[in-house]
Design a protein around this motif. Structure first.
Motif, PDB file in Angstrom:
ATOM      1  N   GLU A  63       0.830  -1.191   0.000  1.00 23.16           N
ATOM      2  CA  GLU A  63       0.000   0.000   0.000  1.00 23.16           C
ATOM      3  C   GLU A  63       0.872   1.250   0.000  1.00 23.16           C
ATOM      4  O   GLU A  63       1.977   1.267   0.548  1.00 23.16           O
ATOM      5  N   LYS A  64       0.369   2.308  -0.603  1.00 21.63           N
ATOM      6  CA  LYS A  64       1.117   3.549  -0.731  1.00 21.63           C
ATOM      7  C   LYS A  64       1.180   4.286   0.602  1.00 21.63           C
ATOM      8  O   LYS A  64       0.187   4.397   1.313  1.00 21.63           O
ATOM      9  N   LYS A  65       2.350   4.789   0.931  1.00 24.98           N
ATOM     10  CA  LYS A  65       2.553   5.512   2.187  1.00 24.98           C
ATOM     11  C   LYS A  65       1.773   6.824   2.182  1.00 24.98           C
ATOM     12  O   LYS A  65       1.839   7.592   1.223  1.00 24.98           O
ATOM     13  N   PRO A  66       1.020   7.119   3.264  1.00 25.76           N
ATOM     14  CA  PRO A  66       0.288   8.395   3.331  1.00 25.76           C
ATOM     15  C   PRO A  66       1.247   9.585   3.435  1.00 25.76           C
ATOM     16  O   PRO A  66       2.417   9.440   3.798  1.00 25.76           O
ATOM     17  N   VAL A  67       0.734  10.751   3.155  1.00 21.29           N
ATOM     18  CA  VAL A  67       1.508  11.987   3.309  1.00 21.29           C
ATOM     19  C   VAL A  67       1.350  12.475   4.743  1.00 21.29           C
ATOM     20  O   VAL A  67       0.226  12.587   5.257  1.00 21.29           O
TER      21      VAL A  67
END
Length: 377
Positions: A63-67
């Motif tokens: 999953e893509k890392k949040p900002v």
């Protein structure tokens, strides 16, 4: 039937406003030239009928890392668990890490590893763990030192969601240092190998079924992230699915029932031979070639990787898929066969129950013989 014991350590953490090893066994010789049924007909398969997995262009998906938009810590409460087997001195080993989110807000783990006497193991990942959920975030490979006791410090890279749904990045968060014991590596044991005795050959091949619609549907769903021609990532996905979704349950005392793959899928439980038959069936269903190994008190599957001098890249890719875990396999005149002991191993290529690493590869322990049954579909 035996199952390799996995030990578990649990650590609670709360914050208010946390190299490829290629291992060969001794050559086992040519297992083929078997006898099918009672008519005395010898069968020697064409090596061209054995299908190895390809190395596709897929990458392991996270999953893509949040900002991170918040500058104010939100707090978190997590629990860490560690799964591992027996450790042997001067060997490459693995620990599997699980994180449970005990807090009220979501967390995101984007890296993990171990600090130990032989350096630091660090791996990137990406797991969103909602409040109340748990996630196995991966394997950590490390080298056991040549002494009786050693320590490791686990850590993760962590973000936590705030009440305003923004993210705060805590960065590196270390857990309590863990203490372990390691045994000396055992001596190699030379076991006799028997290939395809007719009685067991028929019994095993009556159970393994790669054409069953339920088996095919299950295998396709389990490996759907890595679609296309039969490849090593499908093989790893099939193992991971089986190890995660089937619970080990022994047969009743003085009974040894061999369930069909369909029965194991429906029940979601089985013992070692049930795992082995379903594992082999799923490999066959996606186009691979498999076999079953029977020891005095255990059973497990294996899959063909290719000719021995052509499998280094496949083994390296499997090791990389599992964060540099050591990959164990058999060799014979047909090539290499990766071990798929989903009833006790933590990953595809892990040692089977009743085995241990040694300086020249690995060895079975306390077994009088090993029987090899090739799947004939």
């Amino acid at each position: 039937m035996i199952r390799k014991a996995l030990l578990v350590i649990i650590i609670l953490a709360t914050v208010s406003l946390a190299a490829v090893t290629l291992i060969l066994t001794p050559t086992l010789g040519n297992y083929f030239a078997l006898i099918i049924g009672d008519d005395g007909v010898n069968y020697s398969p064409d090596p061209g009928d054995l299908t190895p997995p390809i190395i596709s262009g897929h990458e392991k998906a996270f999953e893509k890392k949040p900002v991170a938009r918040s500058t104010i810590p939100s707090g978190y409460e997590i629990e860490s668990k560690y799964f591992y087997g027996k450790f042997y001195q001067n060997s490459d080993e693995v620990i599997e890490m699980q994180i449970s989110n005990l807090g009220d807000n979501a967390i995101f783990v984007y890296g993990f590893g171990l600090k130990g006497p032989n350096g630091i193991s660090k791996y990137d990942n990406g797991y969103l763990i909602e409040a109340g959920d748990s996630e196995k975030i991966g394997l950590v490979a490390f080298e056991v030192p040549g002494k009786d006791q050693f320590s490791l410090t686990p850590y993760i890279y962590l973000m936590a969601q705030t009440e305003s749904n923004n993210w705060y990045d805590y960065g590196l968060q270390e857990f309590k240092t863990l203490e372990f014991e390691a045994e000396r590596a055992p001596a190699e044991v030379q076991n006799p190998y028997y290939s395809n005795p007719p009685h067991y050959f028929k019994m095993v091949n009556d159970r393994v079924n790669g054409t069953d619609p339920l088996v095919r549907t299950t295998a396709e769903s389990a490996s759907s992230k890595y679609s296309g021609e039969y490849n090593i990532y499908q093989l790893c996905s099939l193992f991971d699915y089986l190890a995660t979704n089937v619970e080990y349950v022994s047969d009743p005392n003085e009974s040894d029932y061999w369930a069909t793959p369909e029965e194991t899928i429906y029940a979601g439980t089985g013992d070692c031979e049930d795992y082995a038959f379903l594992m082999a069936s799923m490999v066959e269903s996606v186009g691979g070639s498999s076999r079953i190994y029977l020891t005095d008190d255990h059973a497990f599957a294996a899959a063909y990787l290719g000719k021995t001098n052509e499998t280094d890249e496949s083994i390296e890719a499997i090791s990389e898929y599992y964060n540099s875990a050591p990959v164990y396999y058999f060799t014979d005149s047909y090539g290499s066969w990766i071990i798929l002991d989903a009833s006790s191993g933590m990953y595809a290529g892990d040692l089977p129950a009743g085995a241990a690493p040694i300086s020249t590869g690995w060895t079975f322990l306390n077994q009088t013989n090993v029987t090899v049954i090739d799947v004939y579909q």
